[in-house]
Design an enzyme around this catalytic site. Structure first.
Site, PDB file in Angstrom:
ATOM      1  N   TYR A 104       0.793  -1.233   0.000  1.00 48.59           N
ATOM      2  CA  TYR A 104       0.000   0.000   0.000  1.00 48.59           C
ATOM      3  C   TYR A 104       0.829   1.288   0.000  1.00 48.59           C
ATOM      4  O   TYR A 104       0.266   2.381  -0.059  1.00 48.59           O
ATOM      5  CB  TYR A 104      -0.953  -0.005   1.203  1.00 48.59           C
ATOM      6  N   HIS A 147      -8.606   1.748  -5.865  1.00 48.40           N
ATOM      7  CA  HIS A 147      -7.833   0.858  -4.989  1.00 48.40           C
ATOM      8  C   HIS A 147      -6.365   1.174  -5.190  1.00 48.40           C
ATOM      9  O   HIS A 147      -5.914   1.310  -6.334  1.00 48.40           O
ATOM     10  CB  HIS A 147      -8.094  -0.617  -5.322  1.00 48.40           C
TER      11      HIS A 147
END
Ligand code: DQA
Length: 153
Positions: free
Chosen positions: A26, A103
């Site tokens: 991430y 995302h």
């Protein structure tokens, strides 16, 4: 509606842990870093911004419902709820607003259970795999969607 059209940017569960949470997937930026970059981008696009995060499905649903008639569009990273929440999909449909789903990671390169999101059924477009840049691209796309809608009205 406010003088400038405003966009609601919603972030789902665990995104408050960005920067610390699996940075190899991430990235190292915090959600606050992303919020700041979004604020600058929105300003440049002539959009107002309401940037929020919640770990609670019901809160995300209430905010999504409240966006109806108040905001011009929704950018959402539903996080894990994208894969599980028909209720959040329904709320996005209730909003009757353009939706761009984001995302950070490329969910299609990951575990099979991440390949499907219910929420994408309410989305005009989806951006994934481009990290935090995805949020900025989503805001650009949203600015165009809002303009196009206005031009049609
Ligand atoms: C995510 C991908 C989801 O599968 C995951 O549950 C998240 C984050 C992303 O931004 O890549 O929490 O939405």
């Amino acid at each position: 509606m406010a003088k400038h059209p405003t966009v609601l940017v919603l972030n789902g569960p665990n995104l408050n842990m960005l920067g610390q949470r699996q940075p190899e997937i991430y990235g190292r930026e915090s959600l606050d870093d992303i919020a700041k970059a979004c604020a600058a981008k929105a300003k440049g696009l002539g959009l107002g911004l309401d940037f929020r995060q919640s770990n609670h499905e019901g809160e995300l649903i209430t905010w999504t419902q409240d966006a109806r008639g108040r905001h011009a569009g929704i950018v959402i990273n539903p996080a894990g709820y994208g894969h599980s929440s028909i209720a959040l999909l329904d709320a996005l449909l209730v909003s009757e607003l353009p939706v761009v789903e984001v995302h950070l990671s490329n969910i299609h390169r990951r575990e099979p259970f991440r390949h499907h999101t219910y929420t994408s059924q309410a989305a005009t477009g989806i951006i994934c795999g481009l990290g935090s840049q995805g949020y900025l691209l989503a805001l650009e796309a949203m600015a165009n969607l809002i303009k196009t809608k206005k031009a049609r009205a």
